[in-house]
Design a protein around this motif. Sequence first.
Motif, PDB file in Angstrom:
ATOM      1  N   ALA A  14      -8.461   1.368  -1.569  1.00 46.94           N
ATOM      2  CA  ALA A  14      -9.318   0.268  -1.117  1.00 46.94           C
ATOM      3  C   ALA A  14      -9.932  -0.529  -2.272  1.00 46.94           C
ATOM      4  CB  ALA A  14     -10.395   0.783  -0.169  1.00 46.94           C
ATOM      5  N   PRO A  15     -10.533   0.112  -3.282  1.00 46.62           N
ATOM      6  CA  PRO A  15     -11.089  -0.695  -4.377  1.00 46.62           C
ATOM      7  C   PRO A  15     -10.014  -1.449  -5.151  1.00 46.62           C
ATOM      8  CG  PRO A  15     -11.844   1.585  -4.549  1.00 46.62           C
ATOM      9  CD  PRO A  15     -10.871   1.515  -3.417  1.00 46.62           C
ATOM     10  N   THR A  16      -8.865  -0.824  -5.346  1.00 43.05           N
ATOM     11  CA  THR A  16      -7.773  -1.498  -6.056  1.00 43.05           C
ATOM     12  C   THR A  16      -7.332  -2.729  -5.292  1.00 43.05           C
ATOM     13  OG1 THR A  16      -7.028   0.580  -7.027  1.00 43.05           O
ATOM     14  CG2 THR A  16      -5.419  -1.217  -6.938  1.00 43.05           C
ATOM     15  N   ILE A  17      -7.128  -2.578  -3.999  1.00 43.89           N
ATOM     16  CA  ILE A  17      -6.693  -3.703  -3.168  1.00 43.89           C
ATOM     17  C   ILE A  17      -7.764  -4.794  -3.147  1.00 43.89           C
ATOM     18  CG2 ILE A  17      -6.168  -4.398  -0.796  1.00 43.89           C
ATOM     19  CD1 ILE A  17      -4.952  -1.502  -0.499  1.00 43.89           C
TER      20      ILE A  17
ATOM     21  N   GLY B 299      -4.824   1.741 -10.771  1.00 42.55           N
ATOM     22  CA  GLY B 299      -5.981   1.596  -9.900  1.00 42.55           C
ATOM     23  C   GLY B 299      -5.995   2.613  -8.768  1.00 42.55           C
ATOM     24  N   TYR B 300      -4.849   2.811  -8.123  1.00 43.35           N
ATOM     25  CA  TYR B 300      -4.771   3.788  -7.028  1.00 43.35           C
ATOM     26  C   TYR B 300      -5.120   5.184  -7.532  1.00 43.35           C
ATOM     27  CZ  TYR B 300      -2.692   1.014  -3.228  1.00 43.35           C
ATOM     28  OH  TYR B 300      -2.462   0.124  -2.209  1.00 43.35           O
ATOM     29  N   GLN B 301      -4.625   5.540  -8.733  1.00 39.59           N
ATOM     30  CA  GLN B 301      -4.896   6.859  -9.289  1.00 39.59           C
ATOM     31  C   GLN B 301      -6.366   7.047  -9.633  1.00 39.59           C
ATOM     32  OE1 GLN B 301      -2.018   6.770 -12.569  1.00 39.59           O
ATOM     33  NE2 GLN B 301      -1.157   8.656 -11.735  1.00 39.59           N
ATOM     34  N   ARG B 302      -6.971   6.039 -10.238  1.00 41.71           N
ATOM     35  CA  ARG B 302      -8.319   6.188 -10.785  1.00 41.71           C
ATOM     36  C   ARG B 302      -9.426   5.791  -9.807  1.00 41.71           C
ATOM     37  NH1 ARG B 302      -4.844   6.992 -14.262  1.00 41.71           N
ATOM     38  NH2 ARG B 302      -5.156   7.643 -16.396  1.00 41.71           N
TER      39      ARG B 302
ATOM     40  N   VAL C 299       0.842  -1.198   0.000  1.00 43.73           N
ATOM     41  CA  VAL C 299       0.000   0.000   0.000  1.00 43.73           C
ATOM     42  C   VAL C 299       0.880   1.251   0.000  1.00 43.73           C
ATOM     43  CG1 VAL C 299      -1.683   1.341   1.329  1.00 43.73           C
ATOM     44  CG2 VAL C 299      -1.973  -1.138   1.073  1.00 43.73           C
ATOM     45  N   LEU C 300       1.884   1.277   0.875  1.00 49.76           N
ATOM     46  CA  LEU C 300       2.787   2.433   0.928  1.00 49.76           C
ATOM     47  C   LEU C 300       3.541   2.618  -0.387  1.00 49.76           C
ATOM     48  CD1 LEU C 300       4.219   1.979   4.531  1.00 49.76           C
ATOM     49  CD2 LEU C 300       2.523   3.651   3.767  1.00 49.76           C
ATOM     50  N   GLN C 301       4.010   1.503  -0.978  1.00 47.04           N
ATOM     51  CA  GLN C 301       4.715   1.570  -2.251  1.00 47.04           C
ATOM     52  C   GLN C 301       3.834   2.210  -3.317  1.00 47.04           C
ATOM     53  OE1 GLN C 301       4.998  -2.052  -4.452  1.00 47.04           O
ATOM     54  NE2 GLN C 301       6.837  -1.425  -5.539  1.00 47.04           N
ATOM     55  N   ASN C 302       2.595   1.764  -3.416  1.00 50.53           N
ATOM     56  CA  ASN C 302       1.708   2.293  -4.446  1.00 50.53           C
ATOM     57  C   ASN C 302       1.369   3.762  -4.209  1.00 50.53           C
ATOM     58  OD1 ASN C 302       1.110   0.306  -6.520  1.00 50.53           O
ATOM     59  ND2 ASN C 302       0.380  -0.933  -4.839  1.00 50.53           N
ATOM     60  N   ILE C 303       1.168   4.143  -2.969  1.00 50.75           N
ATOM     61  CA  ILE C 303       0.898   5.551  -2.666  1.00 50.75           C
ATOM     62  C   ILE C 303       2.077   6.415  -3.100  1.00 50.75           C
ATOM     63  CG2 ILE C 303       0.627   7.214  -0.763  1.00 50.75           C
ATOM     64  CD1 ILE C 303      -1.025   4.985   0.671  1.00 50.75           C
ATOM     65  N   LEU C 304       3.284   5.977  -2.770  1.00 49.32           N
ATOM     66  CA  LEU C 304       4.479   6.733  -3.155  1.00 49.32           C
ATOM     67  C   LEU C 304       4.667   6.754  -4.673  1.00 49.32           C
ATOM     68  CD1 LEU C 304       6.846   5.499  -0.327  1.00 49.32           C
ATOM     69  CD2 LEU C 304       5.877   7.804  -0.575  1.00 49.32           C
TER      70      LEU C 304
ATOM     71  N   ARG D 142       2.474   9.219  -6.275  1.00 47.68           N
ATOM     72  CA  ARG D 142       3.049  10.558  -6.065  1.00 47.68           C
ATOM     73  C   ARG D 142       4.148  10.849  -7.089  1.00 47.68           C
ATOM     74  NH1 ARG D 142       3.767  14.039  -1.315  1.00 47.68           N
ATOM     75  NH2 ARG D 142       4.585  15.910  -2.274  1.00 47.68           N
ATOM     76  N   ILE D 143       5.032   9.875  -7.334  1.00 43.64           N
ATOM     77  CA  ILE D 143       6.087  10.039  -8.344  1.00 43.64           C
ATOM     78  C   ILE D 143       5.453  10.246  -9.716  1.00 43.64           C
ATOM     79  CG2 ILE D 143       7.989   8.895  -9.559  1.00 43.64           C
ATOM     80  CD1 ILE D 143       8.545   7.403  -6.860  1.00 43.64           C
ATOM     81  N   THR D 144       4.445   9.435 -10.044  1.00 40.81           N
ATOM     82  CA  THR D 144       3.800   9.505 -11.353  1.00 40.81           C
ATOM     83  C   THR D 144       3.183  10.875 -11.597  1.00 40.81           C
ATOM     84  OG1 THR D 144       3.375   7.126 -11.308  1.00 40.81           O
ATOM     85  CG2 THR D 144       2.053   8.412 -12.832  1.00 40.81           C
ATOM     86  N   GLN D 145       2.706  11.526 -10.550  1.00 41.13           N
ATOM     87  CA  GLN D 145       2.104  12.860 -10.692  1.00 41.13           C
ATOM     88  C   GLN D 145       3.137  13.923 -11.055  1.00 41.13           C
ATOM     89  OE1 GLN D 145       0.280  13.142  -6.829  1.00 41.13           O
ATOM     90  NE2 GLN D 145      -1.636  12.226  -7.537  1.00 41.13           N
TER      91      GLN D 145
END
Length: 150
Positions: free
Chosen positions: A97-100, A90-93, A18-23, A26-29
């Motif tokens: 929670a739904p992605t997971i 998934g996290y972006q769109r 979860v932390l990896q995807n959140i970070l 952020r990088i992708t933005q």
Amino acid sequence: MSSYIILATLAVAGISLVLQNILMVRITQSVSTVLITLVINSSVGLTALLLLLFARRGTAGIVEAIGTIRPWALLPGLLGSFVVFAGIWGYQRLGAAPTIAVLVGSQLLAGLIFDAARSGRMTLSDNAWQIAGAVLLVIGAVLVAGRHAS
């Protein structure tokens, strides 16, 4: 090794994902394409693993790793990169929670099919509790992800 240690490690890995995807979102933005984020992620992982392998086995470990590469052995890396990409998307769109929910539900179903096929026990009576749990998890995933499906 204790099952508790394995379960705790898996729980920490789930939190880390979860932390990896959140970070990574952020990088992708802050870059022009998600590919840059994927390259950063993969290159850091590859570098860390090569350093660990070198520290444990020296150049012999690196030579062995290179000698082990076969065309089919590249598939896990491609699949892993796809999973990371799908997670970021998934996290972006949809959000975390739904992605997971969808990832875990689909992993559980695929895992149950794999385990049943491997054991040769593919009957309903052999797998009733596992199937019931999977159905409940999928229902939960639909409830969590449902408002984002449209």
